[in-house]
Design a protein around this motif. Structure first.
Motif, PDB file in Angstrom:
ATOM      1  N   PHE A   1       5.347  88.950  48.765  1.00  0.00           N
ATOM      2  CA  PHE A   1       5.057  89.972  47.756  1.00  0.00           C
ATOM      3  C   PHE A   1       6.323  90.752  47.407  1.00  0.00           C
ATOM      4  O   PHE A   1       6.654  90.930  46.223  1.00  0.00           O
ATOM      5  CB  PHE A   1       3.969  90.914  48.281  1.00  0.00           C
ATOM      6  CG  PHE A   1       3.780  92.151  47.464  1.00  0.00           C
ATOM      7  CD1 PHE A   1       3.222  92.085  46.193  1.00  0.00           C
ATOM      8  CD2 PHE A   1       4.164  93.389  47.949  1.00  0.00           C
ATOM      9  CE1 PHE A   1       3.049  93.233  45.430  1.00  0.00           C
ATOM     10  CE2 PHE A   1       3.993  94.542  47.203  1.00  0.00           C
ATOM     11  CZ  PHE A   1       3.440  94.457  45.937  1.00  0.00           C
ATOM     12  N   ILE A   2       7.057  91.191  48.421  1.00  0.00           N
ATOM     13  CA  ILE A   2       8.277  91.967  48.172  1.00  0.00           C
ATOM     14  C   ILE A   2       9.302  91.126  47.418  1.00  0.00           C
ATOM     15  O   ILE A   2       9.988  91.638  46.527  1.00  0.00           O
ATOM     16  CB  ILE A   2       8.838  92.516  49.495  1.00  0.00           C
ATOM     17  CG1 ILE A   2       7.906  93.607  50.037  1.00  0.00           C
ATOM     18  CG2 ILE A   2      10.263  93.049  49.315  1.00  0.00           C
ATOM     19  CD1 ILE A   2       8.284  94.138  51.401  1.00  0.00           C
ATOM     20  N   ARG A   3       9.402  89.848  47.734  1.00  0.00           N
ATOM     21  CA  ARG A   3      10.346  88.971  47.025  1.00  0.00           C
ATOM     22  C   ARG A   3      10.066  88.933  45.522  1.00  0.00           C
ATOM     23  O   ARG A   3      10.992  88.825  44.725  1.00  0.00           O
ATOM     24  CB  ARG A   3      10.285  87.556  47.593  1.00  0.00           C
ATOM     25  CG  ARG A   3      10.961  87.388  48.936  1.00  0.00           C
ATOM     26  CD  ARG A   3      11.083  85.931  49.327  1.00  0.00           C
ATOM     27  NE  ARG A   3      11.618  85.785  50.670  1.00  0.00           N
ATOM     28  CZ  ARG A   3      10.887  85.584  51.747  1.00  0.00           C
ATOM     29  NH1 ARG A   3       9.566  85.472  51.634  1.00  0.00           N
ATOM     30  NH2 ARG A   3      11.443  85.476  52.940  1.00  0.00           N
TER      31      ARG A   3
ATOM     32  N   LEU B   1       2.791  94.162  26.033  1.00  0.00           N
ATOM     33  CA  LEU B   1       2.178  92.914  25.563  1.00  0.00           C
ATOM     34  C   LEU B   1       3.138  91.761  25.853  1.00  0.00           C
ATOM     35  O   LEU B   1       4.122  91.564  25.142  1.00  0.00           O
ATOM     36  CB  LEU B   1       1.880  92.976  24.062  1.00  0.00           C
ATOM     37  CG  LEU B   1       0.604  93.713  23.652  1.00  0.00           C
ATOM     38  CD1 LEU B   1       0.463  93.714  22.139  1.00  0.00           C
ATOM     39  CD2 LEU B   1      -0.628  93.076  24.284  1.00  0.00           C
ATOM     40  N   PRO B   2       2.869  90.978  26.918  1.00  0.00           N
ATOM     41  CA  PRO B   2       3.806  89.921  27.306  1.00  0.00           C
ATOM     42  C   PRO B   2       3.757  88.736  26.362  1.00  0.00           C
ATOM     43  O   PRO B   2       2.720  88.428  25.785  1.00  0.00           O
ATOM     44  CB  PRO B   2       3.296  89.529  28.697  1.00  0.00           C
ATOM     45  CG  PRO B   2       1.834  89.831  28.647  1.00  0.00           C
ATOM     46  CD  PRO B   2       1.697  91.046  27.785  1.00  0.00           C
ATOM     47  N   PHE B   3       4.896  88.071  26.205  1.00  0.00           N
ATOM     48  CA  PHE B   3       4.948  86.832  25.438  1.00  0.00           C
ATOM     49  C   PHE B   3       4.573  85.626  26.295  1.00  0.00           C
ATOM     50  O   PHE B   3       4.092  84.620  25.796  1.00  0.00           O
ATOM     51  CB  PHE B   3       6.355  86.616  24.863  1.00  0.00           C
ATOM     52  CG  PHE B   3       6.772  87.675  23.883  1.00  0.00           C
ATOM     53  CD1 PHE B   3       5.915  88.112  22.895  1.00  0.00           C
ATOM     54  CD2 PHE B   3       8.030  88.242  23.964  1.00  0.00           C
ATOM     55  CE1 PHE B   3       6.298  89.080  21.992  1.00  0.00           C
ATOM     56  CE2 PHE B   3       8.434  89.218  23.065  1.00  0.00           C
ATOM     57  CZ  PHE B   3       7.564  89.639  22.080  1.00  0.00           C
ATOM     58  N   GLY B   4       4.797  85.736  27.597  1.00  0.00           N
ATOM     59  CA  GLY B   4       4.531  84.623  28.499  1.00  0.00           C
ATOM     60  C   GLY B   4       3.118  84.644  29.050  1.00  0.00           C
ATOM     61  O   GLY B   4       2.297  85.503  28.690  1.00  0.00           O
ATOM     62  N   PRO B   5       2.815  83.708  29.963  1.00  0.00           N
ATOM     63  CA  PRO B   5       1.461  83.612  30.517  1.00  0.00           C
ATOM     64  C   PRO B   5       1.141  84.780  31.442  1.00  0.00           C
ATOM     65  O   PRO B   5       2.030  85.363  32.068  1.00  0.00           O
ATOM     66  CB  PRO B   5       1.503  82.287  31.288  1.00  0.00           C
ATOM     67  CG  PRO B   5       2.943  82.072  31.612  1.00  0.00           C
ATOM     68  CD  PRO B   5       3.714  82.660  30.470  1.00  0.00           C
ATOM     69  N   THR B   6      -0.136  85.110  31.521  1.00  0.00           N
ATOM     70  CA  THR B   6      -0.630  86.097  32.467  1.00  0.00           C
ATOM     71  C   THR B   6      -1.819  85.502  33.226  1.00  0.00           C
ATOM     72  O   THR B   6      -2.516  84.648  32.686  1.00  0.00           O
ATOM     73  CB  THR B   6      -1.077  87.384  31.757  1.00  0.00           C
ATOM     74  OG1 THR B   6      -2.061  87.064  30.767  1.00  0.00           O
ATOM     75  CG2 THR B   6       0.100  88.094  31.102  1.00  0.00           C
ATOM     76  N   PRO B   7      -2.072  85.932  34.459  1.00  0.00           N
ATOM     77  CA  PRO B   7      -1.284  86.916  35.190  1.00  0.00           C
ATOM     78  C   PRO B   7       0.118  86.413  35.497  1.00  0.00           C
ATOM     79  O   PRO B   7       0.347  85.212  35.611  1.00  0.00           O
ATOM     80  CB  PRO B   7      -2.095  87.142  36.467  1.00  0.00           C
ATOM     81  CG  PRO B   7      -2.901  85.897  36.642  1.00  0.00           C
ATOM     82  CD  PRO B   7      -3.213  85.420  35.263  1.00  0.00           C
ATOM     83  N   THR B   8       1.027  87.370  35.636  1.00  0.00           N
ATOM     84  CA  THR B   8       2.412  87.036  35.924  1.00  0.00           C
ATOM     85  C   THR B   8       2.555  86.658  37.396  1.00  0.00           C
ATOM     86  O   THR B   8       1.626  86.782  38.206  1.00  0.00           O
ATOM     87  CB  THR B   8       3.319  88.231  35.626  1.00  0.00           C
ATOM     88  OG1 THR B   8       2.945  89.312  36.508  1.00  0.00           O
ATOM     89  CG2 THR B   8       3.218  88.677  34.186  1.00  0.00           C
ATOM     90  N   GLU B   9       3.761  86.213  37.760  1.00  0.00           N
ATOM     91  CA  GLU B   9       4.025  85.803  39.139  1.00  0.00           C
ATOM     92  C   GLU B   9       3.753  86.949  40.112  1.00  0.00           C
ATOM     93  O   GLU B   9       3.105  86.765  41.154  1.00  0.00           O
ATOM     94  CB  GLU B   9       5.476  85.334  39.267  1.00  0.00           C
ATOM     95  CG  GLU B   9       5.840  84.805  40.642  1.00  0.00           C
ATOM     96  CD  GLU B   9       7.286  84.352  40.725  1.00  0.00           C
ATOM     97  OE1 GLU B   9       7.715  83.985  41.835  1.00  0.00           O
ATOM     98  OE2 GLU B   9       7.994  84.361  39.692  1.00  0.00           O
ATOM     99  N   GLY B  10       4.239  88.142  39.771  1.00  0.00           N
ATOM    100  CA  GLY B  10       4.022  89.287  40.648  1.00  0.00           C
ATOM    101  C   GLY B  10       2.560  89.679  40.750  1.00  0.00           C
ATOM    102  O   GLY B  10       2.070  90.034  41.836  1.00  0.00           O
ATOM    103  N   GLN B  11       1.838  89.627  39.639  1.00  0.00           N
ATOM    104  CA  GLN B  11       0.417  89.945  39.667  1.00  0.00           C
ATOM    105  C   GLN B  11      -0.348  88.960  40.537  1.00  0.00           C
ATOM    106  O   GLN B  11      -1.258  89.333  41.286  1.00  0.00           O
ATOM    107  CB  GLN B  11      -0.133  89.958  38.240  1.00  0.00           C
ATOM    108  CG  GLN B  11       0.353  91.138  37.420  1.00  0.00           C
ATOM    109  CD  GLN B  11       0.056  91.002  35.941  1.00  0.00           C
ATOM    110  OE1 GLN B  11      -0.141  89.895  35.423  1.00  0.00           O
ATOM    111  NE2 GLN B  11       0.025  92.121  35.241  1.00  0.00           N
ATOM    112  N   LYS B  12       0.025  87.692  40.477  1.00  0.00           N
ATOM    113  CA  LYS B  12      -0.630  86.687  41.326  1.00  0.00           C
ATOM    114  C   LYS B  12      -0.409  86.985  42.804  1.00  0.00           C
ATOM    115  O   LYS B  12      -1.332  86.835  43.621  1.00  0.00           O
ATOM    116  CB  LYS B  12      -0.105  85.291  40.984  1.00  0.00           C
ATOM    117  CG  LYS B  12      -0.574  84.754  39.641  1.00  0.00           C
ATOM    118  CD  LYS B  12       0.051  83.393  39.363  1.00  0.00           C
ATOM    119  CE  LYS B  12      -0.368  82.851  38.007  1.00  0.00           C
ATOM    120  NZ  LYS B  12       0.310  81.558  37.701  1.00  0.00           N
TER     121      LYS B  12
END
Length: 294
Positions: free
Chosen positions: A177-179, A147-158
């Motif tokens: 994506f790899i970065r 359960l994240p405290f920050g916004p979703t979707p996260t940077e990686g999910q985007k």
């Protein structure tokens, strides 16, 4: 089970591949090593598969374990769930059903279980639904239990969602994506980017990925597996990169609070792919944690 098993070589390690027929479709499984069974479930990024996600760890782990590497439904050489399949059940529910059928066909009744990201969600769900079969559980930044405290979707999910959209896959998008998956992308050069890009180009996988992303949107993300973390009875090791931008460390507290027998190791200067960025430490921790458990 197919009768045409073949021997493959990955980094001088012999792998046996099998295709298991399930009620939904075929599941491809690679296997190597001997000892207690260790099932390793890959993440959900473009081009992911069992062997591609963990090949660098197999020479060490295969010395202690019989390592089972399924390609989860939608990935690698396994079947592609349809839109109707994904409307009826989540990708995690589909995967859990197919994998239990696969292990039954292989006569694997009790096993250690390790999963990363999307594969971590499947591992949690398997440990919740048939806890008596899981002797030890390793979760690397797992989906669904967090359960994240920050916004979703996260940077990686985007970045995952963008990869097949907006003109389709390119090597530049794979590099981006790899970065987001790692802390220090400089250790993953052009050859790594190109190999992962080329593995992402299968047309049936691309079509599945569009269905998979659409299904996530309809369901508002992963299954809320955090609601039943107390059902996990297996001793559990959490592995997390402090700098993970996909399944962020801040959401791990609920797992520490609600899994009965749990411990955690956090890697500084490490992102979402612990098994790559901290390969030797990952192998040592997994072997030490699971090695004496039956």
């Amino acid at each position: 089970m197919s009768d045409n098993d073949v021997q493959l070589s990955q980094h001088d390690l012999a792998l046996t591949r099998r295709t298991i027929e399930t009620t939904s479709g075929p599941v491809s499984v690679a296997e190597t090593g001997a000892g207690p069974v260790l099932v390793m479930l890959h993440g959900g990024g473009p081009g992911a598969s069992g062997v591609s996600n963990y090949h660098q760890n197999l020479p060490e782990l295969a010395q202690r374990f019989r390592v089972i590497l399924p390609d989860q439904p939608g990935f690698g050489d396994s079947y592609r769930p349809t839109e109707a399949d994904l409307d009826e059940r989540s990708i995690t529910e589909i995967t859990v059903d197919a994998l239990f059928q696969t292990f039954d066909a292989l006569d694997i009744q009790r096993f250690h279980l390790l999963g990363n990201s999307l594969g971590g969600a499947a591992a949690i769900a398997m440990a919740q639904t048939q806890p008596e079969r899981v002797s030890g559980l390793v979760l690397m930044a797992p989906g669904g239990g967090w359960l994240p405290f920050g916004p979703t979707p996260t940077e990686g999910q985007k970045e995952m969602f963008r990869y097949y959209n907006g003109g389709g896959p390119t090597e530049k998008k794979m590099a981006n994506f790899i970065r987001t998956m790692v802390f220090d992308h400089k250790q993953f050069g052009a050859e790594v980017v190109r190999a992962r890009y080329e593995s992402s180009l299968d047309e049936s996988h691309i079509a599945f990925y569009h269905r998979y992303n659409a299904a996530f949107g309809k369901r508002h993300g992963m299954d809320p597996l955090w609601r039943a973390l107390h059902k996990i009875t297996a001793p559990t090791l959490l592995l997390w990169g402090r700098d993970d931008r996909t399944i962020t460390l801040d959401g791990a507290q609920i797992m520490l609070k609600n899994i009965r027998d749990v411990q955690m190791h956090i890697f500084g200067n490490c992102g979402h792919w612990v098994q790559l960025e901290r390969a030797r430490e990952f192998e040592r921790l997994v072997t030490a944690f699971l090695g004496d458990r039956a």
